[in-house]
Enzyme design. Structure first.
Site, PDB file in Angstrom:
ATOM      1  N   GLU A 265      34.994  32.227  40.739  1.00 56.94           N
ATOM      2  CA  GLU A 265      35.447  32.720  42.254  1.00 56.94           C
ATOM      3  C   GLU A 265      34.669  33.990  42.793  1.00 56.94           C
ATOM      4  O   GLU A 265      34.185  34.575  41.898  1.00 56.94           O
ATOM      5  CB  GLU A 265      36.851  32.999  42.066  1.00 56.94           C
ATOM      6  CG  GLU A 265      37.757  32.025  41.700  1.00 56.94           C
ATOM      7  CD  GLU A 265      39.128  32.150  41.269  1.00 56.94           C
ATOM      8  OE1 GLU A 265      39.618  33.372  41.499  1.00 56.94           O
ATOM      9  OE2 GLU A 265      39.886  31.155  41.018  1.00 56.94           O
ATOM     10  N   HIS A 288      42.876  31.695  45.592  1.00 59.90           N
ATOM     11  CA  HIS A 288      43.499  32.332  44.581  1.00 59.90           C
ATOM     12  C   HIS A 288      44.722  33.221  44.905  1.00 59.90           C
ATOM     13  O   HIS A 288      44.968  34.344  44.619  1.00 59.90           O
ATOM     14  CB  HIS A 288      42.707  33.074  43.551  1.00 59.90           C
ATOM     15  CG  HIS A 288      43.076  33.144  42.158  1.00 59.90           C
ATOM     16  ND1 HIS A 288      42.339  32.871  40.853  1.00 59.90           N
ATOM     17  CD2 HIS A 288      44.396  33.193  41.786  1.00 59.90           C
ATOM     18  CE1 HIS A 288      43.458  32.919  39.933  1.00 59.90           C
ATOM     19  NE2 HIS A 288      44.759  33.063  40.325  1.00 59.90           N
TER      20      HIS A 288
END
Ligand SMILES: NC(=O)c1ccc[n+]([C@@H]2O[C@H](COP(=O)([O-])OP(=O)(O)OC[C@H]3O[C@@H](n4cnc5c(N)ncnc54)[C@H](O)[C@@H]3O)[C@@H](O)[C@H]2O)c1
Length: 405
Positions: A265, A288
């Site tokens: 990420e 997220h």
């Protein structure tokens, strides 16, 4: 103000919710706040005299920080993860670590519900079409969730809450968990992932991040899902093979997906997001944010601040990440001592013989162990004498001794 009456000091970094500040101040702490994270040197420069430290994910509490903090009693991670804390060093120094493992679970569940409905109605494609000026008024491929079968893999805090809410929407719930779990409501347990995949219209993953779960959902599992079904993952990025997911969306085998977590990420807000899942039809991708709501932040603030104060005032360690879990109900009129020690045979007997030698009567006592550590809370009816304290502190197994009242 003399040192004896000076308020305990708490240092809260990274913009921790104001409810945590208010909660600690109400309980008599002098709270200093810092909006951002501190690096190691900055933290070392500020930590002497601090008894409670609050951080989120961006401050590293290293061994060097802990070594510079002789007064530190506990660290609160106002988040879920504790990787940013040298937990082993904290344990060795008798510093308790707390986090908020459950505070954002409801937020995840609500996002899952929203996404199941959005995918089942094909809202993503309708919305994209409308922004491009396309008026696609049709019922084709759009369904109600009522009566559809939901398969939950991982029936823990999140999976089991989802089970209850999904049933309230009229879904039939099936679940698979590697551990024995009580089925809530009318939910039905499947004896294997294969059985679940062959049964349901929507598969959602809520497993934990144990190493064995790496790549647990790949080509074979997608292939077993029923044609036209939906897939969601809001658990951990590394559990799913995203290339396989892309293939099954492009082939039309799956009708849609929602993914909130990714194997890698971006580090910072605004960084480019690179993924095989970009640009796919009826696929919701989110950065997220499953647990990211203001309510969750508030709950985390209240929960962790409460745990820190409870530990300082009662010595209770329930839900501590690193110390043995011990929780002894307080009684009026007793004096409490907590003793953290290396977990070797005979420590409790030694502590109690020191007390007996000084004719100290035990009113309540509870011991717990965790790996190399043992922790005992002892209540007595009279004040501990300096001699008793000195002898207990000098035991070769003692890690930390505290007198709470
Ligand atoms: N997207 C987000 O922002 C967000 C927020 C909070 C939590 N999470 C993640 O959600 C996941 C679930 O959280 P939780 O609080 O419910 O965790 P939990 O520990 O309460 O539950 C996990 C469950 O998964 C089961 N499990 C583990 N491996 C399994 C497997 N291979 N097959 C079947 N069952 C398996 C466990 O037995 C347990 O019951 C975690 O990975 C957590 O990190 C994500």
């Amino acid at each position: 103000m003399s040192p004896a009456t000076a308020p305990r000091r708490a240092l809260l970094l990274e913009n921790i919710h104001s409810d945590a500040v208010a909660g600690l101040e109400k309980n008599g702490y002098a709270v200093e706040t810092v909006a951002g994270a501190l690096d190691e040197d900055e933290l070392i420069a500020r930590i002497r005299g601090v008894e409670l430290l609050g951080i989120r994910s961006k401050t590293n509490v290293t061994d060097a920080v802990l070594a510079a903090a002789p007064d530190l009693l506990a660290v609160g991670a106002f988040c879920i993860g504790t990787n940013q804390i040298d937990v082993t060093s904290a344990s060795t120094r008798g510093v308790a670590v707390f986090n908020a493992p459950f505070s954002n679970t409801r937020s995840v569940v609500e996002l899952v519900i929203a996404e199941i409905i959005a995918l089942t109605r094909r809202l993503v494609d309708k919305n994209t079409g409308m922004h491009a000026g396309v008026w696609d008024k049709s019922a084709e491929g759009s369904h109600e969730v009522r009566g559809r079968r939901l398969g939950i893999i991982g029936y823990g805090n999140i999976g089991s809450q989802l089970s209850v809410l999904a049933e309230n929407l009229g879904m039939s719930v099936f679940f698979y968990d590697t551990a024995d779990k009580l089925a809530l409501g009318n939910a039905r347990r499947c004896s294997s992932i294969e059985e679940l995949l062959a049964t349901v219209d929507v598969v959602t993953l809520h497993v934990d991040g144990r190493p064995g779960n790496s790549g647990m959902f790949g080509e074979a599992e997608f292939a077993r899902m029923r044609p036209g079904s939906l897939f969601l993952n809001l658990s951990r990025g590394f559990v799913v093979d995203h290339q396989a997911l892309r293939r099954h969306i492009e082939s039309g085998h799956l009708a849609g997906a929602a993914v909130d977590v990714f194997p890698t990420e971006p580090k910072a807000r605004g960084d480019e997001f690179v993924s095989e899942l970009r640009g796919l039809p009826n696929v919701i991708i989110t950065p997220h944010i499953g647990g990211s709501t203001e309510e969750a932040q508030q709950d985390i603030g209240q929960f962790v601040a409460g745990k820190l104060h409870d530990f300082v005032s009662t010595g209770n360690t329930s839900l501590s990440v690193n110390l043995p879990p011990v929780s002894l109900t307080s009684q009026n009129g007793v004096h409490r001592l907590t003793h953290l020690h290396r977990n070797t045979p005979g420590v409790l007997a030694t502590i109690n013989s020191v007390l007996a030698d000084h004719e100290v009567n035990i009113e309540g006592q509870l011991l717990g162990t965790r790996g190399d550590l043992g922790y005992v809370i002892t209540d007595i009816g009279s004040q501990y004498t300096q001699d008793v304290i000195g002898q207990l502190r000098d035991l070769p197994t003692t890690v930390r001794l505290r007198l709470l009242s």
